[in-house]
Design a protein around this motif. Structure first.
Motif, PDB file in Angstrom:
ATOM      1  N   LEU A  36       0.839  -1.192   0.000  1.00 56.71           N
ATOM      2  CA  LEU A  36       0.000   0.000   0.000  1.00 56.71           C
ATOM      3  C   LEU A  36       0.876   1.244   0.000  1.00 56.71           C
ATOM      4  O   LEU A  36       2.009   1.224   0.502  1.00 56.71           O
ATOM      5  N   THR A  37       0.347   2.330  -0.519  1.00 61.14           N
ATOM      6  CA  THR A  37       1.042   3.612  -0.388  1.00 61.14           C
ATOM      7  C   THR A  37       1.059   3.978   1.089  1.00 61.14           C
ATOM      8  O   THR A  37       0.228   3.469   1.866  1.00 61.14           O
ATOM      9  N   PRO A  38       1.948   4.854   1.511  1.00 57.98           N
ATOM     10  CA  PRO A  38       1.953   5.246   2.927  1.00 57.98           C
ATOM     11  C   PRO A  38       0.596   5.786   3.407  1.00 57.98           C
ATOM     12  O   PRO A  38       0.158   5.444   4.510  1.00 57.98           O
ATOM     13  N   ASP A  39      -0.079   6.596   2.575  1.00 60.99           N
ATOM     14  CA  ASP A  39      -1.387   7.119   2.980  1.00 60.99           C
ATOM     15  C   ASP A  39      -2.425   6.009   3.104  1.00 60.99           C
ATOM     16  O   ASP A  39      -3.227   5.986   4.043  1.00 60.99           O
ATOM     17  N   ALA A  40      -2.424   5.072   2.139  1.00 62.81           N
ATOM     18  CA  ALA A  40      -3.378   3.965   2.189  1.00 62.81           C
ATOM     19  C   ALA A  40      -3.086   3.049   3.372  1.00 62.81           C
ATOM     20  O   ALA A  40      -4.011   2.561   4.030  1.00 62.81           O
ATOM     21  N   ALA A  41      -1.807   2.812   3.670  1.00 59.56           N
ATOM     22  CA  ALA A  41      -1.441   1.977   4.819  1.00 59.56           C
ATOM     23  C   ALA A  41      -1.884   2.639   6.117  1.00 59.56           C
ATOM     24  O   ALA A  41      -2.405   1.975   7.020  1.00 59.56           O
ATOM     25  N   HIS A  42      -1.712   3.948   6.220  1.00 64.49           N
ATOM     26  CA  HIS A  42      -2.137   4.682   7.421  1.00 64.49           C
ATOM     27  C   HIS A  42      -3.648   4.574   7.586  1.00 64.49           C
ATOM     28  O   HIS A  42      -4.154   4.329   8.691  1.00 64.49           O
ATOM     29  N   ALA A  43      -4.391   4.744   6.493  1.00 65.38           N
ATOM     30  CA  ALA A  43      -5.852   4.633   6.552  1.00 65.38           C
ATOM     31  C   ALA A  43      -6.276   3.224   6.956  1.00 65.38           C
ATOM     32  O   ALA A  43      -7.175   3.045   7.794  1.00 65.38           O
ATOM     33  N   TYR A  44      -5.641   2.218   6.375  1.00 64.75           N
ATOM     34  CA  TYR A  44      -5.935   0.813   6.699  1.00 64.75           C
ATOM     35  C   TYR A  44      -5.717   0.556   8.188  1.00 64.75           C
ATOM     36  O   TYR A  44      -6.576  -0.013   8.873  1.00 64.75           O
ATOM     37  N   LEU A  45      -4.568   0.964   8.702  1.00 65.54           N
ATOM     38  CA  LEU A  45      -4.236   0.697  10.097  1.00 65.54           C
ATOM     39  C   LEU A  45      -4.981   1.606  11.068  1.00 65.54           C
ATOM     40  O   LEU A  45      -5.016   1.328  12.271  1.00 65.54           O
ATOM     41  N   SER A  46      -5.579   2.689  10.571  1.00 68.57           N
ATOM     42  CA  SER A  46      -6.379   3.588  11.407  1.00 68.57           C
ATOM     43  C   SER A  46      -7.833   3.149  11.503  1.00 68.57           C
ATOM     44  O   SER A  46      -8.569   3.611  12.368  1.00 68.57           O
ATOM     45  N   ASP A  47      -8.258   2.292  10.594  1.00 76.48           N
ATOM     46  CA  ASP A  47      -9.656   1.856  10.538  1.00 76.48           C
ATOM     47  C   ASP A  47      -9.961   0.962  11.739  1.00 76.48           C
ATOM     48  O   ASP A  47      -9.349  -0.100  11.891  1.00 76.48           O
ATOM     49  N   VAL A  50     -10.522  -2.771  11.118  1.00 80.52           N
ATOM     50  CA  VAL A  50      -9.409  -3.600  10.639  1.00 80.52           C
ATOM     51  C   VAL A  50      -8.538  -3.940  11.842  1.00 80.52           C
ATOM     52  O   VAL A  50      -8.066  -3.058  12.552  1.00 80.52           O
ATOM     53  N   TRP A  51      -8.336  -5.231  12.063  1.00 79.43           N
ATOM     54  CA  TRP A  51      -7.463  -5.690  13.134  1.00 79.43           C
ATOM     55  C   TRP A  51      -6.306  -6.417  12.485  1.00 79.43           C
ATOM     56  O   TRP A  51      -6.493  -7.402  11.782  1.00 79.43           O
ATOM     57  N   HIS A  52      -5.087  -5.932  12.713  1.00 77.34           N
ATOM     58  CA  HIS A  52      -3.907  -6.510  12.076  1.00 77.34           C
ATOM     59  C   HIS A  52      -2.803  -6.653  13.123  1.00 77.34           C
ATOM     60  O   HIS A  52      -2.395  -5.678  13.734  1.00 77.34           O
ATOM     61  N   TRP A  53      -2.352  -7.889  13.303  1.00 74.36           N
ATOM     62  CA  TRP A  53      -1.273  -8.172  14.256  1.00 74.36           C
ATOM     63  C   TRP A  53      -0.052  -8.685  13.524  1.00 74.36           C
ATOM     64  O   TRP A  53      -0.161  -9.311  12.468  1.00 74.36           O
ATOM     65  N   HIS A  54       1.092  -8.440  14.129  1.00 70.19           N
ATOM     66  CA  HIS A  54       2.344  -9.045  13.685  1.00 70.19           C
ATOM     67  C   HIS A  54       2.972  -9.783  14.846  1.00 70.19           C
ATOM     68  O   HIS A  54       2.932  -9.316  15.986  1.00 70.19           O
ATOM     69  N   ALA A  55       3.547 -10.929  14.530  1.00 67.52           N
ATOM     70  CA  ALA A  55       4.471 -11.600  15.438  1.00 67.52           C
ATOM     71  C   ALA A  55       5.847 -11.171  14.950  1.00 67.52           C
ATOM     72  O   ALA A  55       6.121 -11.184  13.744  1.00 67.52           O
ATOM     73  N   GLU A  56       6.693 -10.739  15.866  1.00 64.40           N
ATOM     74  CA  GLU A  56       8.006 -10.201  15.489  1.00 64.40           C
ATOM     75  C   GLU A  56       9.106 -10.895  16.281  1.00 64.40           C
ATOM     76  O   GLU A  56       8.928 -11.210  17.459  1.00 64.40           O
ATOM     77  N   ASP A  57      10.247 -11.080  15.607  1.00 67.52           N
ATOM     78  CA  ASP A  57      11.405 -11.653  16.299  1.00 67.52           C
ATOM     79  C   ASP A  57      12.040 -10.587  17.182  1.00 67.52           C
ATOM     80  O   ASP A  57      11.567  -9.447  17.243  1.00 67.52           O
ATOM     81  N   ALA A  58      13.126 -10.949  17.857  1.00 64.11           N
ATOM     82  CA  ALA A  58      13.783 -10.025  18.796  1.00 64.11           C
ATOM     83  C   ALA A  58      14.273  -8.750  18.113  1.00 64.11           C
ATOM     84  O   ALA A  58      14.388  -7.712  18.755  1.00 64.11           O
ATOM     85  N   GLY A  59      14.525  -8.797  16.807  1.00 64.36           N
ATOM     86  CA  GLY A  59      14.966  -7.615  16.069  1.00 64.36           C
ATOM     87  C   GLY A  59      13.830  -6.775  15.514  1.00 64.36           C
ATOM     88  O   GLY A  59      14.057  -5.791  14.810  1.00 64.36           O
ATOM     89  N   GLY A  60      12.586  -7.161  15.804  1.00 63.27           N
ATOM     90  CA  GLY A  60      11.429  -6.409  15.318  1.00 63.27           C
ATOM     91  C   GLY A  60      10.992  -6.772  13.906  1.00 63.27           C
ATOM     92  O   GLY A  60      10.147  -6.103  13.322  1.00 63.27           O
ATOM     93  N   ASN A  61      11.555  -7.844  13.351  1.00 61.86           N
ATOM     94  CA  ASN A  61      11.193  -8.280  12.003  1.00 61.86           C
ATOM     95  C   ASN A  61       9.954  -9.169  12.057  1.00 61.86           C
ATOM     96  O   ASN A  61       9.870 -10.055  12.911  1.00 61.86           O
ATOM     97  N   PRO A  62       9.004  -8.968  11.145  1.00 61.73           N
ATOM     98  CA  PRO A  62       7.802  -9.793  11.178  1.00 61.73           C
ATOM     99  C   PRO A  62       8.110 -11.249  10.833  1.00 61.73           C
ATOM    100  O   PRO A  62       8.817 -11.533   9.867  1.00 61.73           O
ATOM    101  N   VAL A  63       7.565 -12.154  11.650  1.00 60.33           N
ATOM    102  CA  VAL A  63       7.685 -13.584  11.394  1.00 60.33           C
ATOM    103  C   VAL A  63       6.307 -14.202  11.176  1.00 60.33           C
ATOM    104  O   VAL A  63       6.197 -15.361  10.813  1.00 60.33           O
ATOM    105  N   GLY A  64       5.272 -13.414  11.394  1.00 61.63           N
ATOM    106  CA  GLY A  64       3.913 -13.858  11.170  1.00 61.63           C
ATOM    107  C   GLY A  64       2.970 -12.670  11.225  1.00 61.63           C
ATOM    108  O   GLY A  64       3.317 -11.612  11.761  1.00 61.63           O
ATOM    109  N   PHE A  65       1.796 -12.834  10.638  1.00 64.74           N
ATOM    110  CA  PHE A  65       0.787 -11.784  10.694  1.00 64.74           C
ATOM    111  C   PHE A  65      -0.600 -12.405  10.682  1.00 64.74           C
ATOM    112  O   PHE A  65      -0.786 -13.546  10.270  1.00 64.74           O
ATOM    113  N   LEU A  66      -1.555 -11.642  11.155  1.00 60.78           N
ATOM    114  CA  LEU A  66      -2.959 -12.031  11.103  1.00 60.78           C
ATOM    115  C   LEU A  66      -3.761 -10.770  10.867  1.00 60.78           C
ATOM    116  O   LEU A  66      -3.491  -9.738  11.477  1.00 60.78           O
TER     117      LEU A  66
END
Length: 155
Positions: A36-47, A50-66
């Motif tokens: 997504l464009t930055p504006d579209a991503a912001h709108a998506y995550l502001s809605d 919309v519920w969006h989670w990330h599982a992240e490793d110790a370095g903050g890198n995504p290893v899973g999402f829902l």
């Protein structure tokens, strides 16, 4: 076992969505998606629906999402949740990442007072995972159809 954390993304997490889009094949087996464009991503995550989670490793890198959507209903319970998609990096599978993401979804539902969640399953491996998480076959649905109205020619 390598540790990970689960967190719900907020409107400033557009970069995390880009990482998943670029590595889509590793998470879901699908071809990479254009992010997504930055504006579209912001709108998506502001809605709030919309519920969006990330599982992240110790370095903050995504290893899973829902991702899931809250639906308003016209009858019965006023809200339910459509569990849209889950993905876990191949190297992180069978380490509890998917289950932790599903647990985060269920906790959010309890917090919001929403009791019902449903998911469309597209394979035996996915079905086995959802059943291991306590999901049951509800009813058989029809075929999913789609249409791109942007390419329609007016009559």
């Amino acid at each position: 076992m390598t540790s990970f954390t689960v967190r719900r993304l907020d409107p400033d997490d557009a970069a995390a969505l880009v990482q998943v889009a670029q590595h889509e094949t590793d998470f879901t087996g699908e071809p990479p998606s254009p992010p997504l464009t930055p504006d579209a991503a912001h709108a998506y995550l502001s809605d709030p629906g919309v519920w969006h989670w990330h599982a992240e490793d110790a370095g903050g890198n995504p290893v899973g999402f829902l991702m899931a959507y809250v639906h308003r209903r016209r009858h019965g319970e006023p809200l339910d949740v459509m569990f849209e998609e889950i993905g876990v990096r191949r190297s992180w599978r069978r380490r509890g990442v998917g289950r932790a993401l599903v647990d985060a979804l269920h906790a959010q539902m309890r917090e919001q007072g929403i009791g019902s969640v449903w998911v469309a399953v597209d394979g035996e491996e996915a079905r086995a995972f959802y059943e291991a998480c306590g999901y049951e076959l509800d009813e058989l649905q029809g075929v999913i159809l789609s249409r791109d109205v942007q390419t329609d020619t007016p009559a």
